[in-house]
Design a protein around this motif. Sequence first.
Motif, PDB file in Angstrom:
ATOM      1  N   GLY A   1       0.820  -1.208   0.000  1.00 13.48           N
ATOM      2  CA  GLY A   1       0.000   0.000   0.000  1.00 13.48           C
ATOM      3  C   GLY A   1       0.847   1.247   0.000  1.00 13.48           C
ATOM      4  N   VAL A   2       0.694   2.034  -1.063  1.00 16.09           N
ATOM      5  CA  VAL A   2       1.525   3.226  -1.252  1.00 16.09           C
ATOM      6  C   VAL A   2       0.652   4.465  -1.416  1.00 16.09           C
ATOM      7  N   ALA A   3       0.967   5.495  -0.659  1.00 14.08           N
ATOM      8  CA  ALA A   3       0.399   6.823  -0.877  1.00 14.08           C
ATOM      9  C   ALA A   3       1.408   7.637  -1.675  1.00 14.08           C
ATOM     10  N   LEU A   4       0.924   8.463  -2.586  1.00 19.89           N
ATOM     11  CA  LEU A   4       1.810   9.324  -3.363  1.00 19.89           C
ATOM     12  C   LEU A   4       1.746  10.751  -2.832  1.00 19.89           C
ATOM     13  N   ALA A   5       2.919  11.354  -2.676  1.00 21.64           N
ATOM     14  CA  ALA A   5       3.014  12.765  -2.304  1.00 21.64           C
ATOM     15  C   ALA A   5       3.495  13.524  -3.535  1.00 21.64           C
ATOM     16  N   PRO A   6       2.604  14.223  -4.242  1.00 20.61           N
ATOM     17  CA  PRO A   6       3.009  14.882  -5.487  1.00 20.61           C
ATOM     18  C   PRO A   6       3.709  16.219  -5.236  1.00 20.61           C
ATOM     19  N   PHE A   7       4.747  16.458  -6.028  1.00 14.61           N
ATOM     20  CA  PHE A   7       5.469  17.724  -5.985  1.00 14.61           C
ATOM     21  C   PHE A   7       5.522  18.281  -7.404  1.00 14.61           C
ATOM     22  N   PRO A   8       5.048  19.494  -7.626  1.00 13.01           N
ATOM     23  CA  PRO A   8       5.055  20.039  -8.987  1.00 13.01           C
ATOM     24  C   PRO A   8       6.469  20.276  -9.491  1.00 13.01           C
ATOM     25  N   ALA A   9       6.702  19.903 -10.743  1.00 11.89           N
ATOM     26  CA  ALA A   9       7.984  20.193 -11.394  1.00 11.89           C
ATOM     27  C   ALA A   9       7.878  21.573 -12.033  1.00 11.89           C
ATOM     28  N   GLY A  10       8.533  22.526 -11.437  1.00 12.40           N
ATOM     29  CA  GLY A  10       8.501  23.883 -11.967  1.00 12.40           C
ATOM     30  C   GLY A  10       9.656  24.093 -12.939  1.00 12.40           C
ATOM     31  N   ARG A  11      10.312  25.234 -12.810  1.00 18.69           N
ATOM     32  CA  ARG A  11      11.463  25.514 -13.666  1.00 18.69           C
ATOM     33  C   ARG A  11      12.534  24.438 -13.498  1.00 18.69           C
ATOM     34  N   VAL A  12      12.677  23.967 -12.268  1.00 22.56           N
ATOM     35  CA  VAL A  12      13.616  22.887 -11.968  1.00 22.56           C
ATOM     36  C   VAL A  12      12.824  21.685 -11.452  1.00 22.56           C
ATOM     37  N   ASP A  13      13.015  20.531 -12.078  1.00 15.28           N
ATOM     38  CA  ASP A  13      12.398  19.305 -11.567  1.00 15.28           C
ATOM     39  C   ASP A  13      13.056  18.986 -10.227  1.00 15.28           C
ATOM     40  N   PRO A  14      12.289  18.947  -9.122  1.00 14.86           N
ATOM     41  CA  PRO A  14      12.919  18.728  -7.812  1.00 14.86           C
ATOM     42  C   PRO A  14      13.614  17.374  -7.698  1.00 14.86           C
ATOM     43  N   PHE A  15      13.254  16.447  -8.592  1.00 10.24           N
ATOM     44  CA  PHE A  15      13.855  15.116  -8.506  1.00 10.24           C
ATOM     45  C   PHE A  15      14.811  14.837  -9.666  1.00 10.24           C
ATOM     46  N   PHE A  16      15.328  15.908 -10.261  1.00 11.24           N
ATOM     47  CA  PHE A  16      16.352  15.743 -11.304  1.00 11.24           C
ATOM     48  C   PHE A  16      17.573  15.081 -10.674  1.00 11.24           C
ATOM     49  N   ASN A  17      17.982  13.934 -11.246  1.00 14.57           N
ATOM     50  CA  ASN A  17      19.138  13.246 -10.659  1.00 14.57           C
ATOM     51  C   ASN A  17      20.296  13.186 -11.650  1.00 14.57           C
ATOM     52  N   ILE A  18      21.483  13.110 -11.089  1.00 18.63           N
ATOM     53  CA  ILE A  18      22.714  13.242 -11.859  1.00 18.63           C
ATOM     54  C   ILE A  18      23.321  11.862 -12.077  1.00 18.63           C
ATOM     55  N   ASN A  19      23.210  11.376 -13.310  1.00 20.02           N
ATOM     56  CA  ASN A  19      23.745  10.057 -13.661  1.00 20.02           C
ATOM     57  C   ASN A  19      24.956  10.122 -14.577  1.00 20.02           C
ATOM     58  N   THR A  20      25.086  11.214 -15.338  1.00 20.92           N
ATOM     59  CA  THR A  20      26.121  11.321 -16.362  1.00 20.92           C
ATOM     60  C   THR A  20      26.799  12.688 -16.259  1.00 20.92           C
ATOM     61  N   PRO A  21      27.959  12.851 -16.891  1.00 16.22           N
ATOM     62  CA  PRO A  21      28.583  14.185 -16.924  1.00 16.22           C
ATOM     63  C   PRO A  21      27.665  15.247 -17.538  1.00 16.22           C
ATOM     64  N   GLU A  22      26.839  14.832 -18.503  1.00 12.61           N
ATOM     65  CA  GLU A  22      25.901  15.773 -19.123  1.00 12.61           C
ATOM     66  C   GLU A  22      24.858  16.246 -18.108  1.00 12.61           C
ATOM     67  N   ASP A  23      24.414  15.315 -17.256  1.00 10.62           N
ATOM     68  CA  ASP A  23      23.453  15.690 -16.199  1.00 10.62           C
ATOM     69  C   ASP A  23      24.073  16.689 -15.237  1.00 10.62           C
ATOM     70  N   LEU A  24      25.348  16.485 -14.926  1.00 10.86           N
ATOM     71  CA  LEU A  24      26.027  17.405 -14.006  1.00 10.86           C
ATOM     72  C   LEU A  24      26.086  18.808 -14.607  1.00 10.86           C
ATOM     73  N   ALA A  25      26.349  18.867 -15.895  1.00 12.96           N
ATOM     74  CA  ALA A  25      26.387  20.174 -16.575  1.00 12.96           C
ATOM     75  C   ALA A  25      25.003  20.829 -16.541  1.00 12.96           C
ATOM     76  N   ARG A  26      23.959  20.045 -16.728  1.00 14.66           N
ATOM     77  CA  ARG A  26      22.593  20.576 -16.664  1.00 14.66           C
ATOM     78  C   ARG A  26      22.275  21.082 -15.265  1.00 14.66           C
ATOM     79  N   ALA A  27      22.729  20.350 -14.255  1.00 15.87           N
ATOM     80  CA  ALA A  27      22.490  20.786 -12.871  1.00 15.87           C
ATOM     81  C   ALA A  27      23.208  22.103 -12.581  1.00 15.87           C
ATOM     82  N   GLU A  28      24.403  22.256 -13.129  1.00 18.11           N
ATOM     83  CA  GLU A  28      25.126  23.528 -12.969  1.00 18.11           C
ATOM     84  C   GLU A  28      24.312  24.663 -13.579  1.00 18.11           C
ATOM     85  N   ALA A  29      23.716  24.405 -14.751  1.00 19.80           N
ATOM     86  CA  ALA A  29      22.893  25.430 -15.398  1.00 19.80           C
ATOM     87  C   ALA A  29      21.661  25.762 -14.551  1.00 19.80           C
ATOM     88  N   MET A  30      21.081  24.723 -13.909  1.00 25.00           N
ATOM     89  CA  MET A  30      19.911  24.938 -13.058  1.00 25.00           C
ATOM     90  C   MET A  30      20.263  25.822 -11.851  1.00 25.00           C
TER      91      MET A  30
END
Length: 202
Positions: free
Chosen positions: A171-200
């Motif tokens: 049994g799972v309840a979901l807690a929704p969080f709106p993704a605005g200008r920055v997705d709050p759950f953006f995760n860094i898997n690659t060097p390209e992601d790290l560059a995107r996070a720097e831009a954010m």
Amino acid sequence: MKQPLGLILAGGRATRMGGGDKGRLMLGQRTLFARVIERIGPQVAALALNANGEVARFADLGLPVLPDGLAGFPGPLAGVLAGLDWAAVQGASHIVTVAADTPFFPEDLVPRLLLASETEGQPIALAASEAEGRALMQPTFGLWPVALRQDLRASLAQGERKVRRWAGGHGVALAPFPAGRVDPFFNINTPEDLARAEAMLG
């Protein structure tokens, strides 16, 4: 419910980043670990790190280090179980998990997870990123009851590795969080992601 304990999940191998500890990556002038600790620390009663390998390399963080109880990097559920076992020793009823490679997660994550669990009457609550009318579940950002730890241990022993499947069975309840200008759950898997996070950050 008392304030839960917190667990940073950092037990993976970071293969797409070339290996090593992703939490040590610099974002701006600070490491991912520093950013994640700053966000989750005030929301929980105590904090630990789930990581594998040589424990001493994390001494500077000042956190208990909890390795997976299963060999072979079995995934986040093994980290959740390590956290639940630690919480049981502390006398806590719940833990909240966050990922070490996700530096922008909400500063009100824990209260929103607790509210979702209580409102929907479900033992587990998971965060969800909400965009364009769709909710994308974030299975490494969750509220987990210590009461389920033996069930989780048995499921892992039987080969279960999927967070959503195991959680959904209880049994799972979901807690929704709106993704605005920055997705709050953006995760860094690659060097390209790290560059995107720097831009954010900018």
